[in-house]
Write an enzyme that holds these catalytic residues in place. Structure first.
Site, PDB file in Angstrom:
ATOM      1  N   VAL A  79      17.476  42.759  46.251  1.00 61.83           N
ATOM      2  CA  VAL A  79      18.080  41.825  45.308  1.00 61.83           C
ATOM      3  C   VAL A  79      18.941  42.638  44.350  1.00 61.83           C
ATOM      4  O   VAL A  79      18.543  43.710  43.895  1.00 61.83           O
ATOM      5  CB  VAL A  79      17.011  41.045  44.518  1.00 61.83           C
ATOM      6  CG1 VAL A  79      17.661  40.161  43.449  1.00 61.83           C
ATOM      7  CG2 VAL A  79      16.155  40.201  45.454  1.00 61.83           C
ATOM      8  N   CYS A  80      20.144  42.137  44.073  1.00 55.25           N
ATOM      9  CA  CYS A  80      21.029  42.756  43.094  1.00 55.25           C
ATOM     10  C   CYS A  80      21.319  44.212  43.493  1.00 55.25           C
ATOM     11  O   CYS A  80      21.553  44.509  44.663  1.00 55.25           O
ATOM     12  CB  CYS A  80      20.412  42.633  41.701  1.00 55.25           C
ATOM     13  SG  CYS A  80      21.534  42.916  40.325  1.00 55.25           S
ATOM     14  N   THR A  81      21.241  45.143  42.556  1.00 49.52           N
ATOM     15  CA  THR A  81      21.593  46.538  42.843  1.00 49.52           C
ATOM     16  C   THR A  81      20.506  47.281  43.607  1.00 49.52           C
ATOM     17  O   THR A  81      20.665  48.476  43.882  1.00 49.52           O
ATOM     18  CB  THR A  81      21.922  47.291  41.544  1.00 49.52           C
ATOM     19  OG1 THR A  81      20.855  47.116  40.600  1.00 49.52           O
ATOM     20  CG2 THR A  81      23.225  46.775  40.940  1.00 49.52           C
TER      21      THR A  81
END
Length: 229
Positions: A100-102
């Site tokens: 998720v995300c970075t």
């Protein structure tokens, strides 16, 4: 049948990157969810929320899904071989390796994104080619058993997509309804395409410190890979 989900938890994690998919996974019938770190001492999220790991790298059971969330703390993980080795080893065993995300940057640093489509937070999408990934804008991007999600709140949609892939759409929809997930944001500034120029500029300024540190780390990582080659 028990389905085991594992989510990496670490200092400086963006708590919603973790807790959004955690809520989806933990609400799934037959699920067992583990929060994994080097030890079981509490870690502090980027927004100062204490989080408690439930198992260690050494003691973590076999998993069906491994998820790496993101946040400012992901920077340190990009050069942490203990963490990267754990991710690499588990990627060979799980049904889905995810982020998720970075968190996708850690998958990249572990060598898992070469030639594969992946996404991340909009302010980090341009880092993905450094890891050989094919940067792909999107809320959820799937490439085989690799599933990556965009920034922060995308973790909810991502969690539902993973449950649908593992079990069924019916189970995912049951979880969605049980949590009354029917987003209707009061403002439409959730992506750079929707936000005003002033809001984009203010947001980039707020994220500039973390991004600058990340640029330096990824430059070092890229240089080390060239030396190895």
């Amino acid at each position: 049948m028990t389905i085991r989900f594992g989510l990496l938890v670490f200092p400086g994690i963006q708590q919603l990157d973790l807790t959004a998919p955690y809520e989806i996974f933990a609400s799934t019938e037959g699920a067992e969810v583990h929060l994994i770190w080097k030890d079981t001492s509490p870690v502090i999220s980027a927004t100062k929320l204490p989080l408690q790991p439930t198992t260690t790298f050494a003691e973590c059971p076999q998993l069906d899904v491994l998820c790496v969330p993101g946040g400012g703390g992901i920077n340190a993980l990009l050069e942490d071989e203990i963490v990267l080795s754990f991710i690499r080893a588990r990627a060979e065993q799980v049904r889905f390796i995810t982020s998720v995300c970075t968190g996708s940057l850690a998958l990249g640093a572990a060598g898992l994104l070469k030639g594969r489509k992946a996404t991340t937070h909009w302010n980090a999408l341009d880092f993905l080619p450094s890891f050989g990934a094919v940067p792909t804008a999107g809320r959820i991007v799937r490439d085989g058993n690799l599933i990556t999600a965009g920034g922060v709140t995308a973790g909810i949609d991502f969690g539902l997509a993973v449950v649908a892939a593992l079990i069924s759409q019916e189970e995912a929809e049951t979880v969605q309804l049980s949590l009354e997930y029917a987003p209707a944001p009061p403002f439409h500034s959730g992506t750079p395409e929707e936000a005003t120029a002033d809001v984009i500029a203010r947001t980039k300024w707020r994220l500039a410190g973390t991004r600058a540190a990340r640029e330096a780390i990824i430059a070092r990582w890229t240089a080390s890979q060239r030396e190895l080659a």
